[in-house]
Motif scaffolding. Structure first.
Motif, PDB file in Angstrom:
ATOM      1  N   ILE A 260       0.827  -1.415   0.088  1.00 57.09           N
ATOM      2  CA  ILE A 260      -0.023  -0.069  -0.088  1.00 57.09           C
ATOM      3  C   ILE A 260       0.865   1.050   0.028  1.00 57.09           C
ATOM      4  O   ILE A 260       2.032   1.315   0.808  1.00 57.09           O
ATOM      5  N   VAL A 261       0.567   2.278  -0.694  1.00 54.98           N
ATOM      6  CA  VAL A 261       1.431   3.484  -0.910  1.00 54.98           C
ATOM      7  C   VAL A 261       1.721   4.139   0.463  1.00 54.98           C
ATOM      8  O   VAL A 261       2.821   4.562   0.706  1.00 54.98           O
TER       9      VAL A 261
ATOM     10  N   GLU B 226       7.525   4.285   5.463  1.00 58.17           N
ATOM     11  CA  GLU B 226       8.861   3.239   5.865  1.00 58.17           C
ATOM     12  C   GLU B 226       9.857   4.044   5.125  1.00 58.17           C
ATOM     13  O   GLU B 226      10.834   4.517   5.815  1.00 58.17           O
ATOM     14  N   ALA B 227      10.028   4.650   3.876  1.00 58.60           N
ATOM     15  CA  ALA B 227      10.923   5.234   3.304  1.00 58.60           C
ATOM     16  C   ALA B 227      11.349   6.521   3.836  1.00 58.60           C
ATOM     17  O   ALA B 227      12.488   6.859   4.066  1.00 58.60           O
TER      18      ALA B 227
ATOM     19  N   ASN C 138      11.818  -0.831  -1.854  1.00 57.80           N
ATOM     20  CA  ASN C 138      10.473  -1.426  -2.129  1.00 57.80           C
ATOM     21  C   ASN C 138      10.312  -1.505  -3.599  1.00 57.80           C
ATOM     22  O   ASN C 138      10.142  -0.729  -4.256  1.00 57.80           O
ATOM     23  N   HIS C 139      10.059  -2.856  -3.878  1.00 55.80           N
ATOM     24  CA  HIS C 139       9.743  -2.981  -5.314  1.00 55.80           C
ATOM     25  C   HIS C 139       8.134  -3.479  -5.401  1.00 55.80           C
ATOM     26  O   HIS C 139       7.985  -4.567  -5.086  1.00 55.80           O
ATOM     27  N   GLY C 140       7.354  -2.661  -6.083  1.00 48.69           N
ATOM     28  CA  GLY C 140       6.130  -2.761  -6.392  1.00 48.69           C
ATOM     29  C   GLY C 140       4.867  -2.128  -5.388  1.00 48.69           C
ATOM     30  O   GLY C 140       5.186  -2.125  -4.346  1.00 48.69           O
ATOM     31  N   LEU C 141       4.127  -1.654  -5.956  1.00 50.26           N
ATOM     32  CA  LEU C 141       3.100  -0.751  -5.321  1.00 50.26           C
ATOM     33  C   LEU C 141       1.616  -1.234  -5.592  1.00 50.26           C
ATOM     34  O   LEU C 141       1.406  -1.491  -6.610  1.00 50.26           O
ATOM     35  N   SER C 142       0.776  -1.233  -4.468  1.00 48.27           N
ATOM     36  CA  SER C 142      -0.521  -1.520  -4.738  1.00 48.27           C
ATOM     37  C   SER C 142      -1.377  -0.203  -5.483  1.00 48.27           C
ATOM     38  O   SER C 142      -2.407   0.111  -4.847  1.00 48.27           O
ATOM     39  N   ILE C 143      -1.067   0.059  -6.562  1.00 47.69           N
ATOM     40  CA  ILE C 143      -1.542   1.242  -7.541  1.00 47.69           C
ATOM     41  C   ILE C 143      -1.820   0.782  -8.949  1.00 47.69           C
ATOM     42  O   ILE C 143      -1.043  -0.205  -9.359  1.00 47.69           O
TER      43      ILE C 143
ATOM     44  N   PRO D  76     -10.086   4.200  -3.933  1.00 48.71           N
ATOM     45  CA  PRO D  76      -9.452   3.686  -2.906  1.00 48.71           C
ATOM     46  C   PRO D  76      -9.076   2.418  -2.818  1.00 48.71           C
ATOM     47  O   PRO D  76      -9.996   1.504  -3.345  1.00 48.71           O
ATOM     48  N   GLU D  77      -8.142   2.171  -1.755  1.00 51.05           N
ATOM     49  CA  GLU D  77      -7.711   0.603  -1.738  1.00 51.05           C
ATOM     50  C   GLU D  77      -9.175  -0.352  -1.204  1.00 51.05           C
ATOM     51  O   GLU D  77      -9.181  -1.486  -1.385  1.00 51.05           O
TER      52      GLU D  77
END
Lengths: 420, 420
Positions: free
Chosen positions: A8-9, A15-16, A282-287, A395-396
């Motif tokens: 999730i974005v 985290e970043a 992080n590789h890959g986003l839920s978008i 939204p998610e």
């Protein structure tokens, strides 16, 4: 095929941000050059504004004591000794008891005057004026420092400088300010890419495509007060990509790459960044579009690894690059134009994914606003950015919206009007 | 004292536009330089996008006829003769009957292939692949020209170039475009004005004020894709103002003055412009703040005579300058961020007047949005532009709003959050 796990974005941002330690470049610029940039220091007024007691109305500057007891039936007569214009020195006149000076709005009060009687409350008779109403001390006067006081902090670090702020800053005596001006390197990866300047009218050779993402990112960076530095096209060679990013990290505040972030055979950029031993990746986003958009942090600086498809890259910029660069400048994002409208067709989106659906928003003949989802939603389809004028964000926690639902859409261009 | 007659904004705009004949300067620029400017020509695609049939999925490029009748119980086996990457030339492989080529999303179809079977519908076995499902001709293929066709008009004259448009233009083979770049002269009038660079820390001499309007107008012009040219401070001398405007009209696309537009003794600028025999002139607008804002047309070019007070001048820019410069470029205004909120105090405004009330909009602890009108509403009060983050526009047909009314506010900065 597919990502082991996409996050999730909001989780990725949280985290970043913990690993980003770098403070971006600050430049000292004139206020005019600082337009649309973010302040890197508080802005403190150098003097009082206004710098003197000035008239807030057109009328007669007086000693307020001289007007006490005045009324229309029992006016008090004062001798007019002159006219005070805007820009005059306050010492041009000094009032003795029983004297007045005609005065314009914005003009300084003459010496010994402490109030202004409006024209409406006076009757002029040759060199004299009849005051029909008393005025209290400081009546109709804008006091020195009323607007801004010397040493007052008017702008906080991180605030965006808008057009009217240039005027406020100048009024406060500020002509040069320190603003953030992050330099962000853009590295395009992909054997298929050619520069537009190399192909112009004849088009790219078979199998090749114009590097368009580079321009989208340059434009988005400029709109955010950053300075894009384009480092060119690097082929799909892991080692060369790693070397180019490593060099860029030394010279710039952040690095943006495009391409090489899919899964399987085509994750050159991810592998290249792994060689740099990132504190975070992080590789890959839920978008959707934009699942491959990725982020890493190396030596406290962010590396944004965006999709090679321009629309997916633009979405990645919006959800990853923009919030993180704003965070690095201590800034908050601008409000966006939102419009509510009625969905003309059902929109289905995957669950646990934030979907960005390009839409056409128009004012119908019936006066209602309608939202038309565009059929083409592939991440490579640039033309929907022209044909559409809005983005519907699902939204998610939803799997879409139904036909007839009222939805909120972010407008990127003016509303269309049906039949025009 | 007062204006004989002030006119409604829309009437003045409609009248003035009839007399404006001048077409503003057009420049030929790179797409990057054209960001946020308005197109002065249609933009036409130079070639098809994509320029070749390409795979829309990861899988195997095939001759669709070879897959007819395939099923999971009765798979059809094809020989895999190679791998087609993004950027490869389509002629890298040519399919004979019974052959397939493994292919990445975005890679060109090899010669004789007319469809792609997704990985999900296949089973790999060494140099062979089993196809579990038939694919129709052009299945999973993005066709040449599907996104944009050669010679298609993608952008109309007058359209604003946004960040992603840079990518669309590059994809279409366009690297240079003709955009409007109006040069607008700024002339400040007023004996009271001093330049900020002349006073810095010590502040203006008694009775004088910093010329701040000049910066506000420069910033607003830049935000509109125009090039401001500041011609300095002219004193309150009718003849010199007339001469300066007359010269500026020869060299620039429009002229903006500040100051000298009140009534009575201080209408130098109005008198100066009258000397130039305007085709059209209107002195005084039914807006607050900004009643003295005025407009004239001379030789088909607009002269905007704005108030000497910076906030009133900014309001005049918004209602007069902005719509007319956009009209001259054939452009439509951008959507603005609007928020609805509950008014915390009554707002009273004069009838038949469009009032611009500066407000502070915040998200309360109860999750509701509140709109707090700012007490100081004098047109000279710059600090309300910093303390506030929105403008409440009260239309001509209302005399204000009541406490508790839900109102729409234009946001100029992010929402404040109560308690933070």
């Amino acid at each position: 095929m597919g990502f082991k796990e996409t996050k999730i974005v909001d989780q990725v941002l949280n985290e970043a941000i913990k690993y980003i330690k770098h403070v971006p470049r600050v430049v000292d610029s004139t206020i005019t050059e600082a337009l649309n940039k973010y302040l890197a220091e508080d802005a403190v007024a150098k003097f009082d504004v206004p710098g003197f007691n000035r008239s807030a109305v057109d009328g007669y500057a007086v000693r307020s004591v001289d007007t006490f007891g005045a009324s229309s039936t029992n006016p008090i007569t004062l001798r007019v000794i002159g006219f005070m214009s805007v820009g005059d020195d306050p010492s041009k006149y000094s009032l003795n008891p029983g004297e007045a000076v005609e005065i314009s709005t914005g003009a300084p009060l003459p010496i010994n005057a402490d109030a202004v009687v409006m024209y409406e409350d006076t009757r002029r008779a040759g060199d004299y004026v009849e005051v029909l109403r008393p005025v209290p001390p400081m009546g109709n006067v804008s006091r020195r420092g009323e607007d801004v006081k010397a040493n007052e902090v008017m702008y906080r670090k991180g605030m965006k400088i808008l057009p009217w702020d240039l005027g406020v800053l100048a009024s406060m005596g500020i002509y040069r300010v320190k603003v953030f001006s992050p330099r962000v390197a853009i590295i395009s990866t992909g054997n298929e890419l050619v520069e537009v300047t190399d192909v112009l009218s004849k088009g790219p050779p078979p199998g090749r495509v114009v590097n368009s993402s580079r321009f989208v990112i340059e434009g988005l960076l400029k709109s955010l007060g950053c300075e894009p530095v384009y480092l060119g096209i690097v082929g799909d060679y892991e080692e060369r990509i790693a070397e180019t990013i490593d060099n860029a990290l030394r010279d710039y505040d952040a690095v943006i790459t495009t391409g090489g972030v899919s899964v399987g055979k085509v994750d050159y950029t991810i592998k290249a960044v792994m060689r740099l031993k990132p504190e975070y990746i992080n590789h890959g986003l839920s978008i959707r579009p934009g699942k491959p958009n990725s982020i890493a942090v190396v030596n406290g600086k962010p590396i944004f690894m965006l999709s090679g498809f321009p629309v997916a890259a633009a979405t990645g910029f919006d959800v990853l690059v923009r919030p993180i660069l704003l965070h690095m400048m201590g800034a908050t994002d601008d409000p966006r134009p939102i419009v509510r409208g009625i969905l003309t067709r059902r929109v289905s989106t995957p669950v646990n994914t934030r979907s960005f659906v390009r839409v056409r928003v128009y004012l119908g003949r019936d006066g209602k606003v309608y939202v038309d989802p565009l059929a083409l939603t592939g991440s490579g389809v640039l033309s929907t950015l022209v044909r559409g004028n809005g983005i519907l964000i699902v939204p998610e926690n939803r799997e879409g919206f139904d036909e007839g639902d009222e939805v909120e859409v972010t407008l990127i261009r003016p509303l269309f009007v049906e039949g025009s």
